[in-house]
Design a protein around this motif. Structure first.
Motif, PDB file in Angstrom:
ATOM      1  N   TYR A 187      -8.348  -1.096   2.714  1.00  0.00           N
ATOM      2  CA  TYR A 187      -7.251  -1.597   1.899  1.00  0.00           C
ATOM      3  C   TYR A 187      -7.597  -2.918   1.198  1.00  0.00           C
ATOM      4  O   TYR A 187      -7.366  -3.065  -0.009  1.00  0.00           O
ATOM      5  N   VAL A 188      -8.148  -3.877   1.944  1.00  0.00           N
ATOM      6  CA  VAL A 188      -8.462  -5.168   1.332  1.00  0.00           C
ATOM      7  C   VAL A 188      -9.568  -5.025   0.283  1.00  0.00           C
ATOM      8  O   VAL A 188      -9.419  -5.520  -0.846  1.00  0.00           O
ATOM      9  N   PRO A 189     -10.697  -4.335   0.574  1.00  0.00           N
ATOM     10  CA  PRO A 189     -11.693  -4.148  -0.485  1.00  0.00           C
ATOM     11  C   PRO A 189     -11.147  -3.404  -1.703  1.00  0.00           C
ATOM     12  O   PRO A 189     -11.516  -3.717  -2.840  1.00  0.00           O
ATOM     13  N   ALA A 190     -10.265  -2.422  -1.482  1.00  0.00           N
ATOM     14  CA  ALA A 190      -9.684  -1.692  -2.609  1.00  0.00           C
ATOM     15  C   ALA A 190      -8.817  -2.612  -3.459  1.00  0.00           C
ATOM     16  O   ALA A 190      -8.843  -2.542  -4.696  1.00  0.00           O
ATOM     17  N   ALA A 191      -8.043  -3.467  -2.813  1.00  0.00           N
ATOM     18  CA  ALA A 191      -7.195  -4.387  -3.571  1.00  0.00           C
ATOM     19  C   ALA A 191      -8.041  -5.357  -4.379  1.00  0.00           C
ATOM     20  O   ALA A 191      -7.751  -5.637  -5.555  1.00  0.00           O
ATOM     21  N   ILE A 192      -9.104  -5.869  -3.782  1.00  0.00           N
ATOM     22  CA  ILE A 192      -9.980  -6.808  -4.490  1.00  0.00           C
ATOM     23  C   ILE A 192     -10.642  -6.120  -5.682  1.00  0.00           C
ATOM     24  O   ILE A 192     -10.712  -6.674  -6.786  1.00  0.00           O
ATOM     25  N   ILE A 208       0.863  -1.181   0.000  1.00  0.00           N
ATOM     26  CA  ILE A 208       0.000   0.000   0.000  1.00  0.00           C
ATOM     27  C   ILE A 208       0.897   1.227   0.000  1.00  0.00           C
ATOM     28  O   ILE A 208       1.804   1.339   0.835  1.00  0.00           O
ATOM     29  N   ALA A 209       0.664   2.152  -0.927  1.00  0.00           N
ATOM     30  CA  ALA A 209       1.416   3.412  -0.954  1.00  0.00           C
ATOM     31  C   ALA A 209       0.614   4.458  -0.188  1.00  0.00           C
ATOM     32  O   ALA A 209      -0.552   4.711  -0.507  1.00  0.00           O
ATOM     33  N   TYR A 210       1.242   5.050   0.816  1.00  0.00           N
ATOM     34  CA  TYR A 210       0.573   6.007   1.715  1.00  0.00           C
ATOM     35  C   TYR A 210       1.214   7.373   1.511  1.00  0.00           C
ATOM     36  O   TYR A 210       2.412   7.542   1.742  1.00  0.00           O
ATOM     37  N   PHE A 211       0.419   8.353   1.075  1.00  0.00           N
ATOM     38  CA  PHE A 211       0.935   9.684   0.755  1.00  0.00           C
ATOM     39  C   PHE A 211       0.411  10.701   1.769  1.00  0.00           C
ATOM     40  O   PHE A 211      -0.793  10.751   2.046  1.00  0.00           O
ATOM     41  N   SER A 212       1.299  11.520   2.295  1.00  0.00           N
ATOM     42  CA  SER A 212       0.916  12.575   3.228  1.00  0.00           C
ATOM     43  C   SER A 212       1.884  13.739   3.076  1.00  0.00           C
ATOM     44  O   SER A 212       3.076  13.521   2.833  1.00  0.00           O
TER      45      SER A 212
END
Length: 926
Positions: free
Chosen positions: A721-726, A124-128
């Motif tokens: 994260y998991v729903p987004a990946a699916i 997961i790429a996390y941008f802030s």
């Protein structure tokens, strides 16, 4: 004859500065890896190892191992190298870090990757825009950065495979000092990345990796990439101070939240577009799995979506097809409860920077950030709006903030009930090992350095004397540190030591201590406590039950109003009659925050409700046994239960700001005088405040498990994260993005055909056949719908029902999906409980189509409880709902798009309701 000129008060200025890192002998080589992994900032055994090298130098450095070792005498380094005991401890700590970094943790064992096989994303790429990891890496300004830092630390502890991305600001945010009259002054000390716990990302040949971003007029912005290792998580920080940049472009990463509109735009282009390119370079060089999910922490990094669209376009996808794949794998977190907190740029400025990109058509790009809702400004590009259009999953940061966000952005989904606006919530949390004092962790039975497993029930069950003593030790430590910081502040303001003898008596380790520390925008109301200075003075100087208050906070350099609030507070605290009981400490940072949240008995929070998105400092205080005294805003609205602190009543609805402040300040004074102070000073024969300890116990039990960032990150994984990946995998299968192409074509067809969708006829009757509706009977509804060029497979027809208010708006509606068929339903209808809870994190937001303007919904022919037109092309639907509650009942029907790859009934922002005939009200349709 030579003439010597004497300069008084003049210093020779260096034209360039850099840091020479210490060279460590072989026996101490492991210190290098320990220094460069920021786990030392929350892993107590590693910090203790560094502190043992030279306790004074460690304290003087602010707990920064690189700064400490850079001033360590060579003789001390040589002695350490020959110290077998130190070498053994060094080896043990280094071995622990290797084990921590390599062993499977929650994500791989009990988490999604362990329990569901490939369900968890590989990365997961996390941008802030900011990160608060440690005071030694000053890349944060406030809550957003501290939250991002705690997110990374907890992800590391849980083994969640994040890659974090930010900017490296050479001057950080700013350091704060006070003038003699209490006015905030700012200083931006120059930083050198070589003096920070960072390493430059280099390619296989040893050359520094560069990423470049195109700007207006054909200019190129280049950046190098520094890597901060946060436990298991790599944090990539982009730095524009490279020789290939022109002078003005080198300054793009000069400071956090500084400069004008174009400067901010360049920063955000570098963060979003350059950040994606940095991630690609890092993964290729380090063999790291490519991210399947991209998490945008606030809108500052929103341009990452455009870079991902460009990537997909380079693979042959159209703009619409690329949007679908981008959205499916993107999570967007909004942190602001007010439109003023959102970055907005002139549309013309955005157009200038993307004019030469053939893969990102300017009109389509501008549509993504268009404020196409009532009251929106057609001349601006809204970063939060773009973030929501390019993310299928959107969340606020507390339950209340989710509600506020749905109301704030409801215009993007016209026709839908506010509860249906696809913005969910994940309430923030705090990283326990970072913020909880060792004295409290000891009570949980957790050994120093453990990353999880805190037994809050055990801590709450500790003997009353032990809990009371732990709180006294933390309060005494705060008093000592406050005196030291206050003395330094007064010296900086021009006072001599001879004038500062009174500081030795400032605060008292036996007195009820209140903390208030945060940024200083007006809505947080730093000076609410000063609404009645005389009454506050009485509370501070009460001879039997005195209070003492420690205050800290920074105003944005451009916020003159915030600076004036600080000056007002400082000038009050300077008064001789209260200065031993109330203190303002300048230069609020993470180091100061540790002592404040650990040492204060009460954490005060009095924002204008509901303008606090979450707030986490009160969570940190709660984990240390502090009690919250707060307006019910942010997280406190969600988890206050009447026994874990106190609620300051909020004068919602009072239009006059001064009157509202007066009412809430009066309530604050009464709570302090009649509830808080008496409970603290009511002691037993052993001097223990048993009633107060009982509240501490309940706080640890009720809030300990909830307010942790570990809980927060688990929720992000499972709910987002998991729903987004699916969803992303479903659109980007190995068959050449076939599902994405099909979905984009279907959406385009539905959007174009939707104006012809009409509800032609609605009728209803009681299932018993009688004309009246009785409790326990069922209401049967039949609907005729003209679908135009669409088919029944393209839509869902729903019955929406519930109690109507005086305006016939259905309150807390329920929903039943109607079925295609004749007079009776073909199958038992799905009944949704009236007034049932909304999904905590509903699937999310609409893309922009054809310039982001959804087609207008022309009024259909008369329909409702009377006969309407009928004819070819109509589809009959029917269903029923149980009338299980007495009283007023209202219903309507609606048509929505339906597709198996949609995550929300509101995703396209399309809905058709029946139109009431002239002279007929909605009430007549009941």
């Amino acid at each position: 004859m030579l003439r010597w000129r004497t300069h008084y008060g003049h210093c020779v200025k260096a034209i360039r500065r850099f840091t020479v890192r210490v060279t460590l002998p072989g026996p101490l080589a492991a210190l290098h890896g320990l220094m460069l992994n920021l786990r030392w900032s929350w892993h107590q055994p590693t910090a203790d190892l560094f502190a043992s090298i030279d306790p004074v130098a460690w304290q003087d450095s602010g707990g920064d191992p690189i700064a400490m070792l850079s001033v360590l005498p060579s003789a001390r380094i040589a002695a350490l190298a020959a110290d077998e005991d130190f070498g053994g401890r060094l080896a043990a700590v280094e071995r622990d870090l290797r084990q921590y970094s390599a062993d499977p943790r929650w994500y791989a064992s009990a988490g999604p990757a362990g329990s569901q096989g490939p369900a968890g994303p590989a990365a997961i790429a996390y941008f802030s825009p900011e990160y608060g990891i440690t005071a030694a890496l000053p890349q944060y300004s406030g809550g957003l950065g501290i939250l991002a830092g705690d997110h990374l630390k907890s992800a590391s502890d849980l083994g969640v495979p994040l890659i974090a991305v930010g900017l490296l600001y050479r001057h950080g945010y700013f350091t704060q000092s006070l003038s003699a009259d209490g006015w905030q002054a700012e200083r931006y000390p120059a930083g050198d990345p070589n003096g920070l716990p960072l390493e430059l990302l280099r390619d296989a040949g040893g050359a520094a990796v560069r990423v470049a971003v195109s700007l207006a007029a054909g200019r190129q912005l280049s950046a190098q990439v520094w890597v901060a290792q946060v436990g298991r998580i790599p944090l990539l920080l982009l730095d524009s101070y490279t020789e290939e940049n022109e002078a003005d472009l080198r300054e793009v990463t000069d400071r956090l939240y500084g400069g004008g509109s174009e400067h901010r735009l360049r920063q955000e282009l570098l963060l979003g577009i350059g950040g994606v390119r940095a991630v690609r370079a890092f993964c290729a060089l380090r063999g790291h799995p490519a991210p399947e999910v991209f998490h945008t922490n606030e809108g500052h990094a929103g341009f990452l979506g455009l870079e991902r669209i460009r990537e997909y376009a380079e693979q042959g996808l159209s703009f619409d097809e690329a949007i679908e794949v981008c959205r499916a794998g993107t999570v967007f977190t909004t942190h602001t409860p007010v439109p003023a907190g959102i970055d907005r740029f002139e549309r013309s400025l955005i157009a200038e920077h993307f004019a030469d990109d053939p893969l990102l058509p300017t009109d389509r790009l501008l549509a993504l950030g268009a404020e196409t809702y009532p009251g929106g400004n057609p001349d601006v590009f809204n970063m939060a709006v773009m973030g929501m259009r390019l993310a299928q999953r959107v969340n606020g940061v507390s339950l209340l903030h989710g509600q506020v966000s749905r109301e704030m952005f409801a215009g993007l989904w016209p026709g839908f009930d506010t509860r249906e606006v696809p913005i969910g919530s994940v309430t923030n949390g705090v990283h326990t090992p970072t913020w909880v004092a060792p004295e409290i962790l000891f009570l949980t039975g957790t050994s120093p350095g453990e990353a999880s497993g805190w037994d809050w029930e055990r801590a709450a069950s500790a003997p009353a004397g032990e809990l009371w003593e732990a709180r006294h030790l933390l309060r005494a430590r705060l008093v000592e540190q406050t005196r030291r910081r206050l003395r330094a502040s007064w010296r900086q303001r021009g006072a001599s030591d001879a004038e500062l003898t009174w500081i030795d008596d400032v605060l008292d380790s036996r007195v009820l201590t209140i903390g208030f520390a945060r940024r200083v925008p007006s809505y947080k109301r730093l000076t609410l406590m000063l609404n009645d200075p005389a009454q506050l003075s009485e509370l501070l100087n009460d001879p039997a039950r005195p209070l003492q208050i420690v205050v800290a906070g920074k105003a944005h350099p451009a916020d003159e109003g915030g600076k004036a609030l600080i000056q007002q507070l400082v000038q009050f605290a300077d008064s001789a009659d209260v200065r031993r009981r109330i203190v303002f400490l300048p230069d609020y940072d993470m180091a100061m925050a540790h002592s404040l949240v650990q040492g204060c008995d009460v954490w005060l929070n009095n924002p204008l409700r509901p303008l606090e998105a979450c707030g986490t400092s009160g969570m940190k205080a709660a984990l240390n046994g502090g009690l919250n005294l707060s307006v019910r805003d942010g997280w406190w609205d969600e988890w206050y239960d009447g026994a874990n602190g106190w609620e300051i009543p909020s004068a919602d609805g009072v239009a006059d700001p001064a009157r509202r402040d007066e009412l809430e300040a009066t309530a604050l004074y009464e709570l302090l005088a009649k509830s808080v102070a008496p409970l603290f000073y009511d002691r037993d024969d052993d001097g223990v405040a048993l009633g107060w300890v009982q509240r501490i116990r309940h706080t640890l039990r009720s809030l300990g498990p909830k307010v942790q960032a570990e809980r927060m990150v688990r929720e992000y994984v499972s709910e987002l994260y998991v729903p987004a990946a699916i969803a992303s995998r479903a659109l980007a299968r190995a068959d050449g993005f076939g599902p994405a192409r099909e979905l984009a074509a279907w959406k385009k067809r539905v959007v174009q055909a939707w104006p012809q969708v009409r509800i032609e006829h609605v009728e209803s009757e009681a299932s018993s056949g009688s004309t009246g509706q009785r409790l326990g009977s069922a209401l049967v509804v039949r609907v005729s719908v003209a679908l135009g060029r669409l088919t029944p497979e393209d839509v869902t027809v729903e019955l929406v029902y519930g109690r109507p208010d005086d305006d016939d708006d259905i309150v807390s509606p329920g929903y039943v999906s109607l079925t295609v068929g004749g007079d009776e339903p073909k199958s038992p209808p799905q009944t949704v409980t009236l007034g049932g809870d909304e999904p905590k994190s509903p699937p999310q937001s609409p893309p922009a189509y054809e310039g982001a303007a959804r087609p207008p919904m022309p009024p259909g022919p008369p329909s409702g409880g009377i006969s309407g037109s009928s004819g070819p092309g109509l589809v009959r639907y029917s269903g029923e709902v149980s009338l299980d509650q007495p009283g007023a009942f209202g219903y309507t029907v609606r048509v929505l798009p339906r597709h198996p790859l949609l995550d929300s009934r509101a995703e396209l922002g399309l809905v058709t309701y029946p139109q009431a005939p002239a002279g007929l009200t909605n009430g007549d349709l009941r």
